[in-house]
Scaffold this active site. Structure first.
Site, short mmCIF file in Angstrom:
data_model
loop_
_atom_site.label_atom_id
_atom_site.label_comp_id
_atom_site.label_asym_id
_atom_site.label_seq_id
_atom_site.Cartn_x
_atom_site.Cartn_y
_atom_site.Cartn_z
N LEU A 77 -2.15 2.08 2.25
CA LEU A 77 -2.55 1.32 1.06
C LEU A 77 -2.30 -0.17 1.25
CD1 LEU A 77 -0.85 3.78 -1.49
CD2 LEU A 77 -3.20 3.86 -0.64
N GLY A 78 -3.29 -0.85 1.79
CA GLY A 78 -3.22 -2.31 1.92
C GLY A 78 -4.36 -2.89 1.10
N ASN A 79 -4.88 -4.05 1.54
CA ASN A 79 -6.07 -4.58 0.86
C ASN A 79 -7.21 -3.58 0.95
OD1 ASN A 79 -5.44 -7.12 -0.26
ND2 ASN A 79 -5.12 -7.85 1.83
N GLY A 80 -7.38 -3.01 2.14
CA GLY A 80 -8.23 -1.84 2.29
C GLY A 80 -7.31 -0.64 2.16
N GLU A 133 0.61 -1.28 13.54
CA GLU A 133 -0.57 -1.05 14.37
C GLU A 133 -0.48 -1.81 15.69
OE1 GLU A 133 -2.42 -2.06 10.67
OE2 GLU A 133 -4.14 -0.82 11.17
N ARG A 180 -7.90 -4.64 19.51
CA ARG A 180 -8.27 -3.79 18.37
C ARG A 180 -9.79 -3.80 18.27
NH1 ARG A 180 -8.53 -5.00 12.09
NH2 ARG A 180 -9.07 -2.88 11.47
N ARG A 223 -12.89 -3.55 -2.99
CA ARG A 223 -13.91 -2.51 -2.79
C ARG A 223 -13.80 -1.43 -3.85
NH1 ARG A 223 -12.04 -1.53 3.08
NH2 ARG A 223 -12.05 -3.70 3.75
N GLY A 277 0.85 -2.46 2.73
CA GLY A 277 1.57 -3.37 1.83
C GLY A 277 1.90 -2.78 0.47
N ILE A 278 0.94 -2.08 -0.15
CA ILE A 278 1.19 -1.50 -1.47
C ILE A 278 2.06 -0.25 -1.34
CG2 ILE A 278 0.11 -0.57 -3.56
CD1 ILE A 278 -2.48 -2.09 -2.70
N GLU A 337 4.15 0.52 0.94
CA GLU A 337 5.51 0.23 1.40
C GLU A 337 6.35 -0.46 0.33
OE1 GLU A 337 5.16 -1.99 5.10
OE2 GLU A 337 3.63 -0.58 5.76
N ASN A 338 5.68 -1.09 -0.65
CA ASN A 338 6.44 -1.94 -1.58
C ASN A 338 6.40 -1.60 -3.05
OD1 ASN A 338 7.46 -4.02 0.30
ND2 ASN A 338 5.29 -4.32 0.69
N HIS A 347 -8.52 2.75 9.88
CA HIS A 347 -7.05 2.70 9.89
C HIS A 347 -6.45 3.73 10.85
CE1 HIS A 347 -7.42 1.18 5.48
NE2 HIS A 347 -7.26 0.14 6.27
N ASN A 363 -6.68 -9.20 17.96
CA ASN A 363 -7.48 -8.69 16.85
C ASN A 363 -8.46 -9.80 16.46
OD1 ASN A 363 -8.50 -7.63 14.53
ND2 ASN A 363 -6.52 -7.28 13.54
P1 ADP Z 1 -3.95 -5.74 4.77
O1 ADP Z 1 -4.81 -4.57 4.46
O2 ADP Z 1 -4.65 -7.04 4.59
O3 ADP Z 1 -3.16 -5.62 6.07
P2 ADP Z 1 -1.35 -5.36 3.50
O4 ADP Z 1 -1.05 -4.05 4.14
O5 ADP Z 1 -0.53 -6.54 3.88
O6 ADP Z 1 -2.88 -5.74 3.60
O7 ADP Z 1 -1.23 -5.14 1.91
C1 ADP Z 1 -1.57 -6.13 1.01
C2 ADP Z 1 -1.36 -5.59 -0.39
O8 ADP Z 1 0.02 -5.21 -0.54
C3 ADP Z 1 -1.68 -6.61 -1.48
O9 ADP Z 1 -2.44 -6.01 -2.51
C4 ADP Z 1 -0.29 -6.98 -1.98
O10 ADP Z 1 -0.29 -7.38 -3.34
C5 ADP Z 1 0.46 -5.68 -1.81
N1 ADP Z 1 1.91 -5.91 -1.82
C6 ADP Z 1 2.65 -6.61 -0.94
N2 ADP Z 1 3.94 -6.68 -1.35
C7 ADP Z 1 4.00 -6.02 -2.54
C8 ADP Z 1 5.04 -5.74 -3.49
N3 ADP Z 1 6.28 -6.17 -3.30
N4 ADP Z 1 4.72 -5.01 -4.57
C9 ADP Z 1 3.46 -4.58 -4.79
N5 ADP Z 1 2.44 -4.82 -3.94
C10 ADP Z 1 2.69 -5.53 -2.84
#
Ligand code: ADP
Length: 398
Positions: free
Chosen positions: A207-210, A383, A89, A239, A329-330, A332-333, A178, A10
């Site tokens: 739901l990640g940074n993007g 991915e 990628r 964004r 990241g968001i 999943e967490n 994505h 990537n």
């Molecule tokens: P990218 O798009 O860079 O791959 P990720 O999928 O890793 O990003 O997601 C990053 C986002 O996930 C960040 O906004 C981070 O704060 C959020 N995140 C990671 N762990 C948690 C958590 N335990 N609770 C809430 N948000 C989280």
């Protein structure tokens, strides 16, 4: 040691991420990340067997240098001969590619033609392809496009309400991003529900940074929130997502800002960061909101509200809803985001199960609703594995 390795690459303009993955088991055997490429202090970090090594790249601080250095490391570890294919990628495949392809001159030419659609990403992807082909010259190389999965959208979902000639002349339309994540997560969701993808109506939120969301029916994308670029749709880390396009003329007139400055504002200084004034990182914004920061709370409210609005809109594309799937990241967490968001969607029949929702985080996945159907699921994306599997299949290995 695995004989079934695929190198997944990537490449960004100043970074390179690589992983050697067993395409059968999904195990990651080796990781490399090069940072600050094209600058005098470029360096590379390798991870192997829980051991981390940092290597100075200042003598050859470019993509070819990074890939050569990685090859030397793989050789030293005795892994180089086990790499049977390289999966790249590639961000934008325009309307050329509905699926992954073996890379030849024609593919390189078409990825070049898509540079106008992804001016920041495709050039870096091409540099990565050329560099990797020089170093790993005796194995097949495969391109896996972020846009490919969305090529199944119908015209009514991807044509903008502007003169049609602009689509014909420039390919100005919705593409979506994505795609590799959606394809992986859609297949995993079907497995988890023990149903074929055909017949399943899903809305998947990455739901990640993007961040984006897609409507997936019968395993195919029928609508998505990102558009010509990854700016459209949901509120993201930096964004804005959807805004009235008149923001451009308004800010130009009121603030005297140039096109470039406004584009930078919408891409880099907006979203969670812009509204909260605190951070683009969801976790940080959550912590601030908990400590009473009103704007941080507002950013979270917009995030969940807009996401819920989009889920409802995406069910128009699927016609019904069997499963709402969270990933990234968001997704999943953040149990609180999921609970709040699903709270808006009771009219679709979704009802959160607080205990299941609290348990589904940090790589754990599963169903988080009480209802039979529709369900909400959490599925960690992968991915890299998807790219590795495509690269193995197209190289004739699996
Ligand atoms: P990218 O798009 O860079 O791959 P990720 O999928 O890793 O990003 O997601 C990053 C986002 O996930 C960040 O906004 C981070 O704060 C959020 N995140 C990671 N762990 C948690 C958590 N335990 N609770 C809430 N948000 C989280």
């Amino acid at each position: 040691m695995s004989q079934n390795l695929v190198l997944v690459l990537n490449c960004g303009s100043s970074s390179l991420k690589a992983a050697a993955i067993d395409y059968k088991t999904g195990d990651v055997h080796f990781n490399a990340v090069a940072e600050r490429l094209n600058l005098s202090d470029a360096f590379m970090t390798f991870k192997y067997n829980d051991e981390k090594t940092v290597v100075d790249l200042s003598a050859k601080p470019h993509h070819v240098g990074a890939i050569e250095t990685m090859m030397e490391k793989l050789h030293e570890l005795g892994l180089d001969q086990n790499i049977k294919s390289v999966g790249h990628r590639v961000v934008h495949g325009g309307e050329f590619y509905k699926e992954s392809v073996l890379i030849d001159e024609d593919v390189v030419d078409k990825v070049e033609q898509c540079i106008t659609l992804a001016p920041l990403h495709n050039p870096a992807n091409l540099v990565g392809i050329s560099a990797a082909q020089q170093v790993f010259f005796n194995v097949p190389h495969v391109a896996v496009f972020d846009t490919a999965f969305h090529q199944s959208m119908p015209e009514k979902a991807y044509i903008y309400g502007i003169p049609y000639e602009l689509y014909e002349k420039h390919g100005l339309r919705r593409y979506g991003m994505h795609g590799t994540s959606y394809r992986y997560v859609a297949a995993q969701a079907a497995k988890m529900l023990n149903r074929p993808e055909k017949g399943l109506a899903m809305v998947i939120a990455h739901l990640g940074n993007g961040a984006s969301i897609s409507a997936v029916l019968d395993g195919k994308c029928c609508d998505t929130s990102m558009g010509l670029t990854p700016l459209e749709g949901l509120l993201m880390g930096t964004r804005s997502g959807d805004v009235d396009p008149s923001v451009y003329s308004f800010l130009h007139e009121q603030e005297g800002w140039s096109l470039e400055e406004i584009t930078e504002l919408l891409n880099k200084k907006s979203g969670l960061l812009g509204v909260s004034g605190v951070s683009n990182d969801y976790r940080t914004v959550e912590a601030e909101a908990l400590s009473g920061n009103r704007r941080a709370q507002l950013a979270l409210d917009i995030f969940a509200y807009r996401l819920a609005k989009y889920v409802a809109a995406m069910t128009v594309a699927t016609g019904r809803l069997d499963a709402l799937v969270f990933t990234g990241g968001i997704g999943e967490n953040s149990k609180d985001m999921r609970a709040k968001m699903i709270g808006y969607l009771g009219f679709l029949g979704l009802q959160i199960d607080d205990q299941l929702n609290a348990e589904a985080r940090f790589g754990k996945f599963g169903i988080i609703t009480k209802s039979q159907y529709p369900l909400a699921l959490v599925i960690p994306t992968n991915e890299e594995l998807m790219i590795a599997q495509d690269a193995a299949r197209l190289a004739g290995l699996s």
